[in-house]
Enzyme design. Structure first.
Site, short mmCIF file in Angstrom:
data_model
loop_
_atom_site.label_atom_id
_atom_site.label_comp_id
_atom_site.label_asym_id
_atom_site.label_seq_id
_atom_site.Cartn_x
_atom_site.Cartn_y
_atom_site.Cartn_z
N THR A 1 -0.80 -2.97 -3.62
CA THR A 1 -1.32 -4.10 -4.36
C THR A 1 -1.28 -3.81 -5.88
OG1 THR A 1 -2.72 -4.84 -2.55
CG2 THR A 1 -3.38 -5.51 -4.77
N ASP B 1 4.10 1.58 -1.31
CA ASP B 1 4.74 1.71 -2.63
C ASP B 1 3.99 0.80 -3.61
OD1 ASP B 1 6.35 1.93 -4.84
OD2 ASP B 1 8.18 1.23 -3.88
N GLY C 1 0.81 -1.21 0.00
CA GLY C 1 0.00 0.00 0.00
C GLY C 1 0.84 1.26 0.00
N TYR D 1 2.70 0.55 8.28
CA TYR D 1 2.53 1.54 7.22
C TYR D 1 2.07 2.87 7.83
CZ TYR D 1 0.20 3.69 3.06
OH TYR D 1 -0.22 4.53 2.07
N LYS E 1 -3.27 -12.86 2.37
CA LYS E 1 -3.53 -11.78 3.33
C LYS E 1 -5.01 -11.75 3.67
CE LYS E 1 -2.35 -6.96 4.30
NZ LYS E 1 -1.57 -5.79 3.84
N ASN F 1 -11.99 -2.32 -0.44
CA ASN F 1 -12.22 -1.25 -1.40
C ASN F 1 -12.42 -1.71 -2.84
OD1 ASN F 1 -11.92 0.72 0.65
ND2 ASN F 1 -9.70 0.47 0.53
N THR F 2 -12.46 -3.03 -3.07
CA THR F 2 -12.78 -3.57 -4.39
C THR F 2 -14.04 -4.41 -4.25
OG1 THR F 2 -10.48 -3.61 -5.13
CG2 THR F 2 -12.01 -5.09 -6.25
N SER G 1 -8.93 -6.66 0.91
CA SER G 1 -9.18 -5.22 0.88
C SER G 1 -10.67 -4.96 0.84
CB SER G 1 -8.51 -4.58 -0.34
OG SER G 1 -8.95 -3.24 -0.50
N ASN H 1 -3.94 -10.99 -2.17
CA ASN H 1 -4.77 -10.08 -1.38
C ASN H 1 -6.24 -10.32 -1.73
OD1 ASN H 1 -6.04 -7.98 -0.07
ND2 ASN H 1 -4.71 -6.38 -0.88
N ASN I 1 -8.74 4.74 4.18
CA ASN I 1 -8.46 4.82 2.75
C ASN I 1 -9.48 3.99 1.97
OD1 ASN I 1 -7.21 2.52 0.92
ND2 ASN I 1 -6.63 2.04 3.04
N ASN J 1 -5.29 -7.15 7.08
CA ASN J 1 -5.54 -5.97 6.25
C ASN J 1 -6.25 -4.91 7.10
OD1 ASN J 1 -5.94 -4.36 3.85
ND2 ASN J 1 -5.95 -6.25 2.66
N PHE K 1 -6.99 0.00 -5.09
CA PHE K 1 -5.92 -0.63 -5.88
C PHE K 1 -5.49 0.23 -7.06
CE2 PHE K 1 -7.31 -5.30 -4.79
CZ PHE K 1 -6.87 -5.13 -3.49
N GLY L 1 -3.99 1.77 11.31
CA GLY L 1 -3.36 2.55 12.36
C GLY L 1 -3.64 2.00 13.74
N GLY M 1 -1.64 -1.63 13.38
CA GLY M 1 -1.51 -0.93 14.65
C GLY M 1 -0.13 -0.98 15.26
#
Length: 340
Positions: free
Chosen positions: A89, A68, A66, A319, A215, A183-184, A181, A178, A114, A244, A118, A269, A298
């Site tokens: 990803t 890079d 996530g 991250y 993951k 978000n997909t 996530s 992965n 976020n 994740n 992807f 976080g 975390g």
């Protein structure tokens, strides 16, 4: 010094713009003579070396996927003291990701929401950059995290993952599927064992010699986590990455109006710490000793890293704390671990 700079400057910038600006500095850190100076300040102690996945990691702590997405900052991140870099990803088909804004800080919680989706330049572009990196620098451990292209139907996901694996596995030190996530659309449904088994089997065949990990999400019930862990062992995967981001918003101290304004997406976080640690313990209890478990979620301090290692993690990733701790976060962690 950095906390003041964050409060007065970075916190006022759009989070995604700030990330790209930071990446420009990180890339510079990977170029001599800056890389020589950075490595001198951040290098892990020799006793931090960790042997896992058939690899020798300079430190058990690395950068999670996530950060890079397009293989542009690997050398800089390694120079800043991280024991490995997981890029991605990456999807087989290039995609812009979700509409902006799609990255939000929850500063009182030291967290980020976020819904990037992807965004990346695709597997072929990643393969070209990885090949160039490998020609010039073989001592950086690079994992590759692959996901489903958004335009591909869930029913056709296996072929999509296999395409990415075929391109990237020969260049990766390890490969990660992965399926977690948020978000997909439809992606997390692939975590069901009956759909995950054929997907992982096909990717494992395509990955050939690259160690393969999967993951998982922190939002799964413990019995489903155990089922996935047992499946991974049954398929002779190399390991599991847990976890994740989460879709939960429980326990946040940030103003609820700010949280609501951020909207949907994965939360990462400090608020993820306890659940990530709990999932680590569930996974570790369900797999044999030699099976690699990577803990992420975390993690902020050397004490956090040590806690994960003591709970059975072989490797640890982070991250979000990079945003709140600054460019010498890796140095802080390595010094803290050296003293433990």
């Amino acid at each position: 010094m950095y906390p003041l700079f964050f409060r007065t400057v970075l916190s006022r910038l759009d989070p995604e713009f700030a990330h790209h600006a930071a990446m420009a500095v990180i890339r510079l850190a990977g170029v001599p003579p800056f890389s020589w100076a950075a490595r001198g300040l951040t290098r892990p102690a020799p006793h931090q070396r960790t042997d896992k996945l058939g690899l020798s990691f300079p430190s058990p702590f690395g950068i999670a996927a996530g950060f890079d997405k397009n293989v542009v900052g690997v050398k800089g991140l390694a120079a800043l003291g991280f024991g490995h870099v997981e890029i991605g990803t990456v999807t087989a088909i290039p995609q812009p990701g979700n509409p902006t804004p799609r990255l939000f800080r929850l500063i009182p919680d030291r967290a980020v929401v976020n819904r990037m989706g992807f965004n990346n330049e695709g597997a072929e572009a990643a393969a070209r950059r990885l090949a160039k990196l490998r020609r010039r620098n073989r001592d950086v451990i690079v994992g590759v995290n692959i996901g489903k292209s958004r335009v591909v139907d869930v029913a056709d996901a296996t072929a999509d993952y296999v395409r990415s694996a075929t391109l990237l596995a020969p260049l990766a030190d390890y490969l990660v599927v992965n399926v977690s996530s948020p978000n997909t659309p439809g992606l997390r449904g692939l975590q069901a064992v009956e759909t995950l088994r054929p997907l992982l089997s096909a990717v494992k065949d395509a990955a050939v010699h690259a160690p393969l990990l999967v993951k998982i999400a922190p939002d799964l019930p413990d019995d489903e986590i155990v089922a996935i862990a047992q499946l991974a062992v049954d398929l002779e995967l190399a390991g599991i990455i847990a976890t994740n981001t989460t879709i939960s918003r429980e326990g946040l101290t940030t103003d609820p109006a700010v949280v609501a304004a951020a909207g949907e997406g994965g939360l990462s976080g400090a608020p993820l710490k306890e659940r990530s640690l709990a999932v680590l313990r569930v996974v570790r209890a369900a797999v044999p000793d030699g099976f690699c478990v990577v803990s992420v979620g975390g993690v902020e301090t050397a004490a956090d890293v040590q806690e994960r290692l003591d709970a059975g993690a072989d490797l640890v990733q982070g991250y979000t704390a990079f945003l709140y701790r600054g460019p010498f976060w890796g140095r802080q962690l390595n010094r803290g671990l050296a003293g433990r």
